[in-house]
Write a protein that holds these residues in place. Structure first.
Motif, PDB file in Angstrom:
ATOM      1  N   GLN A 216      42.650  43.448  41.557  1.00 38.02           N
ATOM      2  CA  GLN A 216      43.007  42.330  40.672  1.00 38.02           C
ATOM      3  C   GLN A 216      43.734  41.215  41.429  1.00 38.02           C
ATOM      4  O   GLN A 216      43.868  40.100  40.926  1.00 38.02           O
ATOM      5  CB  GLN A 216      43.882  42.815  39.507  1.00 38.02           C
ATOM      6  CG  GLN A 216      45.282  43.277  39.904  1.00 38.02           C
ATOM      7  CD  GLN A 216      45.351  44.750  40.285  1.00 38.02           C
ATOM      8  OE1 GLN A 216      44.342  45.327  40.675  1.00 38.02           O
ATOM      9  NE2 GLN A 216      46.521  45.345  40.149  1.00 38.02           N
ATOM     10  N   TYR A 217      44.200  41.527  42.651  1.00 38.67           N
ATOM     11  CA  TYR A 217      44.913  40.534  43.459  1.00 38.67           C
ATOM     12  C   TYR A 217      44.036  39.941  44.556  1.00 38.67           C
ATOM     13  O   TYR A 217      44.553  39.350  45.511  1.00 38.67           O
ATOM     14  CB  TYR A 217      46.158  41.157  44.096  1.00 38.67           C
ATOM     15  CG  TYR A 217      47.203  41.602  43.094  1.00 38.67           C
ATOM     16  CD1 TYR A 217      47.639  40.758  42.086  1.00 38.67           C
ATOM     17  CD2 TYR A 217      47.750  42.885  43.158  1.00 38.67           C
ATOM     18  CE1 TYR A 217      48.597  41.167  41.166  1.00 38.67           C
ATOM     19  CE2 TYR A 217      48.702  43.305  42.247  1.00 38.67           C
ATOM     20  CZ  TYR A 217      49.124  42.442  41.251  1.00 38.67           C
ATOM     21  OH  TYR A 217      50.063  42.847  40.346  1.00 38.67           O
ATOM     22  N   ARG A 218      42.732  40.092  44.452  1.00 37.73           N
ATOM     23  CA  ARG A 218      41.857  39.519  45.475  1.00 37.73           C
ATOM     24  C   ARG A 218      42.080  38.012  45.594  1.00 37.73           C
ATOM     25  O   ARG A 218      42.273  37.326  44.584  1.00 37.73           O
ATOM     26  CB  ARG A 218      40.394  39.793  45.142  1.00 37.73           C
ATOM     27  CG  ARG A 218      39.922  41.145  45.600  1.00 37.73           C
ATOM     28  CD  ARG A 218      38.426  41.320  45.471  1.00 37.73           C
ATOM     29  NE  ARG A 218      37.985  41.303  44.084  1.00 37.73           N
ATOM     30  CZ  ARG A 218      36.771  41.660  43.685  1.00 37.73           C
ATOM     31  NH1 ARG A 218      35.883  42.049  44.566  1.00 37.73           N
ATOM     32  NH2 ARG A 218      36.448  41.622  42.410  1.00 37.73           N
ATOM     33  N   PRO A 219      42.068  37.471  46.830  1.00 37.68           N
ATOM     34  CA  PRO A 219      42.306  36.034  47.028  1.00 37.68           C
ATOM     35  C   PRO A 219      41.363  35.171  46.204  1.00 37.68           C
ATOM     36  O   PRO A 219      40.167  35.459  46.090  1.00 37.68           O
ATOM     37  CB  PRO A 219      42.063  35.847  48.535  1.00 37.68           C
ATOM     38  CG  PRO A 219      42.359  37.188  49.127  1.00 37.68           C
ATOM     39  CD  PRO A 219      41.906  38.195  48.109  1.00 37.68           C
ATOM     40  N   GLN A 220      41.917  34.104  45.646  1.00 40.41           N
ATOM     41  CA  GLN A 220      41.159  33.192  44.792  1.00 40.41           C
ATOM     42  C   GLN A 220      40.807  31.912  45.553  1.00 40.41           C
ATOM     43  O   GLN A 220      41.427  31.580  46.574  1.00 40.41           O
ATOM     44  CB  GLN A 220      41.965  32.849  43.538  1.00 40.41           C
ATOM     45  CG  GLN A 220      42.368  34.064  42.717  1.00 40.41           C
ATOM     46  CD  GLN A 220      41.175  34.837  42.187  1.00 40.41           C
ATOM     47  OE1 GLN A 220      40.247  34.238  41.649  1.00 40.41           O
ATOM     48  NE2 GLN A 220      41.192  36.163  42.337  1.00 40.41           N
ATOM     49  N   LYS A 221      39.825  31.193  45.041  1.00 41.40           N
ATOM     50  CA  LYS A 221      39.397  29.944  45.673  1.00 41.40           C
ATOM     51  C   LYS A 221      40.553  28.933  45.677  1.00 41.40           C
ATOM     52  O   LYS A 221      41.331  28.862  44.736  1.00 41.40           O
ATOM     53  CB  LYS A 221      38.202  29.365  44.934  1.00 41.40           C
ATOM     54  CG  LYS A 221      36.927  30.205  45.107  1.00 41.40           C
ATOM     55  CD  LYS A 221      35.730  29.557  44.451  1.00 41.40           C
ATOM     56  CE  LYS A 221      34.465  30.379  44.704  1.00 41.40           C
ATOM     57  NZ  LYS A 221      33.260  29.766  44.097  1.00 41.40           N
ATOM     58  N   GLY A 222      40.628  28.184  46.760  1.00 38.54           N
ATOM     59  CA  GLY A 222      41.702  27.215  46.914  1.00 38.54           C
ATOM     60  C   GLY A 222      42.973  27.800  47.491  1.00 38.54           C
ATOM     61  O   GLY A 222      43.959  27.081  47.682  1.00 38.54           O
TER      62      GLY A 222
END
Length: 433
Positions: A216-222
């Motif tokens: 659930q903590y996977r890196p997000q865009k930006g």
């Protein structure tokens, strides 16, 4: 003529098995259970070998834990405690002995240079390297080792080379073709599909078994993804579960061909060697990237060099001056099945890949961690240290303040002066003369 036909049938059968049992399942991110069975057999074999070794080694020289392996026996008490008896009295020549002892200990076995050599093992894993220098134990153990050599070099190595060749070829061809499309959501989707598929094939070429935690903590865009660095395959390990925009120096040869193909399909940030020295230009390009929330998260390894899977060394502050959200990731390899650490000063890339492809497997854990942002009044160095500490705790790694650049460079005079000031403060107690 018959020999050519036989060779053709063997080759076609080999490629059919590779395509049907390994390539297609790995491309779609599914498993037929073959790797799980292989890992179970491998674990049982290594457990049996460990028991045989323990029986064959005298009790007084039995297996030691990796933490206890060392050249010298140190006094681990704090330096402040050791210097407490020197305060409040006149100087004596013997007062210098304590510092002399600490200095000799650092020369014989310091805590920095040992991080640039392979991690020591508790027990022999039936590969070449071990920390105990085991000799002949039994006929059975020797027979198992010989069988392992045949399996690794005659079965696993050709299979892995085939998969790696297919994976790299598909990556170059796929990204080149996708790069011809105009910028659109379709192009971005195809680019991510090509990257994910090819990286999964390449990880399967190493018999990779990866356990991802806290997805659930996977890196997000930006955002910016920062991780500890052990091996060049860290990129493959992370990209198997999600795509990233990579940051790095432009290379030549095969690596350069791959870089040029990848940047056509995805906005990776490659720099020329001259640009890497210009921090302002690098920072500007990275800020422009994270300003677009539709672009993939940037993947950065702030240590700047590979460390041997036991520690986390100083994070360069440049990654933390950019701004934006930091997504920490901890990576920890299991050395029992294969040594993932790349000692670049000892092995070139070809030798390193050969060692990797002739190991049993690459097994690792990846922990995604809650995103972190720079707090009010916190400078880039403090923020970098806070992120580094969080990664070290999560991955069970030793946190060290030293710069990984010491792998090839000398200690800076400013750092020596800082340590000298700390020693003088310890001697006087309250920091005032």
């Amino acid at each position: 003529m018959e020999g050519a036909e036989l060779a053709g049938k063997i080759l076609s059968t080999w490629l059919t098995l590779v395509l049907g049992l390994i390539l297609l399942p790995s491309a779609f991110g599914v498993s037929l259970g073959i790797s799980e069975i292989y890992m179970k057999i491998l674990v049982k074999t290594l457990e049996w070998a460990t028991i045989r070794i323990e029986k064959g080694v005298p009790k007084e020289s039995g297996l030691k834990s990796s933490a206890s392996v060392g050249i010298i026996q140190r006094d681990e008490s704090p330096m402040e405690k050791g210097l407490s008896g020197l305060r409040g009295r006149d100087f004596e020549l013997s007062d210098a002995f304590y510092f002399s002892k600490k200095g000799l200990e650092a020369i014989v076995e310091d805590e920095v240079t040992q991080r640039f050599s392979s991690e020591e093992l508790v027990s022999w894993n039936l590969l070449t390297r071990t920390n105990m220098n085991f000799q002949y134990i039994s006929v059975r153990l020797t027979a198992v080792w010989v069988l392992g050599v045949l399996v690794r070099y005659c079965v696993l190595l050709p299979l892995r080379v085939t998969l790696a060749f297919i994976g790299i070829s598909l990556l170059v061809i796929g990204t080149t073709l996708v790069g011809q499309l105009p910028d659109s959501s379709l192009k971005n989707w195809l680019s991510e599909l090509v990257h994910l598929t090819c990286c999964r094939i390449c990880v399967r070429a190493l018999s990779g078994t990866i356990h991802y935690h806290n997805k659930q903590y996977r890196p997000q865009k930006g955002g910016i993804c920062v991780a500890n660095h052990t091996s060049p395959i860290d990129v493959l390990i992370l990209t198997t579960d999600g795509c990233y925009a990579m940051v790095g120096q432009v290379h030549g040869g095969l690596m350069g061909i791959i870089q040029r193909a990848m940047v056509k399909a995805c906005p990776h940030v490659w720099f020329e060697r001259s640009e890497m020295k210009d921090r302002h230009l690098v920072t500007k390009r990275l800020k422009e990237h994270i300003a677009d929330k539709k672009k993939l998260p940037i993947l950065i390894f702030p240590e700047g060099t590979c460390i041997n899977n036991t520690s986390v060394m100083m994070f360069k502050k440049g990654s933390f001056e950019i701004g934006g959200t930091i997504h920490p990731v901890a990576i920890k390899y299991n050395p029992q099945f294969g040594d993932a650490f790349w000692n670049s000063s000892k092995y070139n890339m070809v030798s390193y890949l050969l060692r990797m492809m002739t190991s049993w497997a690459i097994v690792c854990d990846v922990w995604y961690m809650p995103p972190m942002t720079r707090e009010e009044g916190e400078d880039a160095v403090q923020f970098a240290n806070r992120v580094k500490s969080a990664i070290a705790v999560q991955g069970g790694l030793t946190e060290l303040p030293w710069d990984g650049g010491l792998k090839r460079a000398k200690v800076k005079d400013t750092f020596k002066e800082e340590q000298q000031k700390n020693y003088s403060k310890m001697l006087v107690g309250n920091g005032s003369l």
